[in-house]
Scaffold this motif. Sequence first.
Motif, PDB file in Angstrom:
ATOM      1  N   LYS A   1      15.092  12.740  -2.811  1.00  0.00           N
ATOM      2  CA  LYS A   1      13.702  12.892  -2.374  1.00  0.00           C
ATOM      3  C   LYS A   1      13.123  11.627  -1.744  1.00  0.00           C
ATOM      4  N   LEU A   2      13.698  10.480  -2.078  1.00  0.00           N
ATOM      5  CA  LEU A   2      13.197   9.200  -1.575  1.00  0.00           C
ATOM      6  C   LEU A   2      14.305   8.459  -0.849  1.00  0.00           C
ATOM      7  N   THR A   3      13.922   7.683   0.141  1.00  0.00           N
ATOM      8  CA  THR A   3      14.893   6.843   0.842  1.00  0.00           C
ATOM      9  C   THR A   3      15.228   5.630  -0.026  1.00  0.00           C
ATOM     10  N   PRO A   4      16.341   4.985   0.233  1.00  0.00           N
ATOM     11  CA  PRO A   4      16.646   3.748  -0.497  1.00  0.00           C
ATOM     12  C   PRO A   4      15.532   2.701  -0.358  1.00  0.00           C
ATOM     13  N   GLU A   5      14.900   2.643   0.813  1.00  0.00           N
ATOM     14  CA  GLU A   5      13.796   1.696   1.026  1.00  0.00           C
ATOM     15  C   GLU A   5      12.592   2.050   0.152  1.00  0.00           C
ATOM     16  N   GLN A   6      12.305   3.328   0.001  1.00  0.00           N
ATOM     17  CA  GLN A   6      11.199   3.747  -0.858  1.00  0.00           C
ATOM     18  C   GLN A   6      11.507   3.418  -2.314  1.00  0.00           C
ATOM     19  N   ILE A   7      12.734   3.642  -2.724  1.00  0.00           N
ATOM     20  CA  ILE A   7      13.126   3.310  -4.098  1.00  0.00           C
ATOM     21  C   ILE A   7      13.003   1.810  -4.333  1.00  0.00           C
TER      22      ILE A   7
ATOM     23  N   ASN B   1      15.268  10.175 -21.188  1.00  0.00           N
ATOM     24  CA  ASN B   1      14.290  11.261 -21.109  1.00  0.00           C
ATOM     25  C   ASN B   1      14.686  12.180 -19.952  1.00  0.00           C
ATOM     26  N   LYS B   2      15.202  13.332 -20.290  1.00  0.00           N
ATOM     27  CA  LYS B   2      15.724  14.266 -19.275  1.00  0.00           C
ATOM     28  C   LYS B   2      14.642  14.804 -18.344  1.00  0.00           C
ATOM     29  N   LYS B   3      13.372  14.630 -18.685  1.00  0.00           N
ATOM     30  CA  LYS B   3      12.300  15.089 -17.792  1.00  0.00           C
ATOM     31  C   LYS B   3      12.135  14.181 -16.585  1.00  0.00           C
ATOM     32  N   MET B   4      12.663  12.968 -16.677  1.00  0.00           N
ATOM     33  CA  MET B   4      12.669  12.050 -15.534  1.00  0.00           C
ATOM     34  C   MET B   4      13.850  12.442 -14.664  1.00  0.00           C
ATOM     35  N   LYS B   5      13.561  13.189 -13.628  1.00  0.00           N
ATOM     36  CA  LYS B   5      14.584  13.701 -12.717  1.00  0.00           C
ATOM     37  C   LYS B   5      14.971  12.660 -11.680  1.00  0.00           C
ATOM     38  N   PRO B   6      16.159  12.802 -11.088  1.00  0.00           N
ATOM     39  CA  PRO B   6      16.565  11.865 -10.037  1.00  0.00           C
ATOM     40  C   PRO B   6      15.749  12.028  -8.761  1.00  0.00           C
ATOM     41  N   TYR B   7      15.512  10.921  -8.121  1.00  0.00           N
ATOM     42  CA  TYR B   7      14.760  10.919  -6.862  1.00  0.00           C
ATOM     43  C   TYR B   7      15.630  10.544  -5.667  1.00  0.00           C
ATOM     44  N   LYS B   8      16.936  10.408  -5.870  1.00  0.00           N
ATOM     45  CA  LYS B   8      17.803   9.965  -4.772  1.00  0.00           C
ATOM     46  C   LYS B   8      17.805  10.928  -3.589  1.00  0.00           C
TER      47      LYS B   8
ATOM     48  N   GLU C   1       0.831  -1.212   0.000  1.00  0.00           N
ATOM     49  CA  GLU C   1       0.000   0.000   0.000  1.00  0.00           C
ATOM     50  C   GLU C   1       0.864   1.260   0.000  1.00  0.00           C
ATOM     51  N   ALA C   2       1.954   1.236   0.753  1.00  0.00           N
ATOM     52  CA  ALA C   2       2.859   2.388   0.791  1.00  0.00           C
ATOM     53  C   ALA C   2       3.498   2.608  -0.576  1.00  0.00           C
ATOM     54  N   ALA C   3       3.897   1.526  -1.243  1.00  0.00           N
ATOM     55  CA  ALA C   3       4.494   1.638  -2.581  1.00  0.00           C
ATOM     56  C   ALA C   3       3.464   2.167  -3.577  1.00  0.00           C
ATOM     57  N   ALA C   4       2.220   1.693  -3.479  1.00  0.00           N
ATOM     58  CA  ALA C   4       1.163   2.168  -4.369  1.00  0.00           C
ATOM     59  C   ALA C   4       0.907   3.659  -4.158  1.00  0.00           C
ATOM     60  N   GLU C   5       0.909   4.089  -2.917  1.00  0.00           N
ATOM     61  CA  GLU C   5       0.709   5.506  -2.612  1.00  0.00           C
ATOM     62  C   GLU C   5       1.881   6.341  -3.132  1.00  0.00           C
ATOM     63  N   LEU C   6       3.075   5.836  -2.967  1.00  0.00           N
ATOM     64  CA  LEU C   6       4.262   6.521  -3.471  1.00  0.00           C
ATOM     65  C   LEU C   6       4.207   6.625  -4.992  1.00  0.00           C
ATOM     66  N   TRP C   7       3.795   5.541  -5.651  1.00  0.00           N
ATOM     67  CA  TRP C   7       3.641   5.551  -7.108  1.00  0.00           C
ATOM     68  C   TRP C   7       2.631   6.632  -7.514  1.00  0.00           C
ATOM     69  N   THR C   8       1.516   6.689  -6.811  1.00  0.00           N
ATOM     70  CA  THR C   8       0.482   7.677  -7.115  1.00  0.00           C
ATOM     71  C   THR C   8       1.032   9.090  -6.969  1.00  0.00           C
ATOM     72  N   GLN C   9       1.804   9.329  -5.935  1.00  0.00           N
ATOM     73  CA  GLN C   9       2.337  10.668  -5.668  1.00  0.00           C
ATOM     74  C   GLN C   9       3.442  11.075  -6.633  1.00  0.00           C
ATOM     75  N   LYS C  10       4.331  10.165  -6.972  1.00  0.00           N
ATOM     76  CA  LYS C  10       5.547  10.530  -7.690  1.00  0.00           C
ATOM     77  C   LYS C  10       5.605  10.101  -9.150  1.00  0.00           C
ATOM     78  N   CYS C  11       4.870   9.065  -9.534  1.00  0.00           N
ATOM     79  CA  CYS C  11       5.093   8.439 -10.837  1.00  0.00           C
ATOM     80  C   CYS C  11       3.873   8.417 -11.759  1.00  0.00           C
ATOM     81  N   LYS C  12       2.706   8.342 -11.168  1.00  0.00           N
ATOM     82  CA  LYS C  12       1.470   8.120 -11.913  1.00  0.00           C
ATOM     83  C   LYS C  12       1.190   9.191 -12.968  1.00  0.00           C
ATOM     84  N   SER C  13       1.539  10.432 -12.704  1.00  0.00           N
ATOM     85  CA  SER C  13       1.195  11.501 -13.652  1.00  0.00           C
ATOM     86  C   SER C  13       1.847  11.287 -15.012  1.00  0.00           C
TER      87      SER C  13
END
Length: 108
Positions: A89-95, A80-87, A22-34
Amino acid sequence: MKTRIALLLSFSLATTASAADEAAAELWTQKCKSCHGPDGRAQTQMGKKESIVDLSQPAWQKAQSDDDIREVISEGSSRNKKMKPYKEKLTPEQIDSLVKYVRTFKKG
């Protein structure tokens, strides 16, 4: 008694895994889904505009190692340069949880 402990342990592990999913799904929704869409197929306005790869394609899933996916999330995409790094913004566990989440996408 041993059976109860085993059942409690099994339930606890299942609950923990479910919470992590559920946490991964929420993270996906917040950071990746758009850009990548809810299912990784990139059938979003940005996904189409940027020709983002369909992460549910079996060939893509097979060609990408977990380390490859982790690197793109951490460092951004060289394709794709629009995909910015998340290192930063996210913990290694979140990644790691996002890598596992991406692996759940199936073409269907």
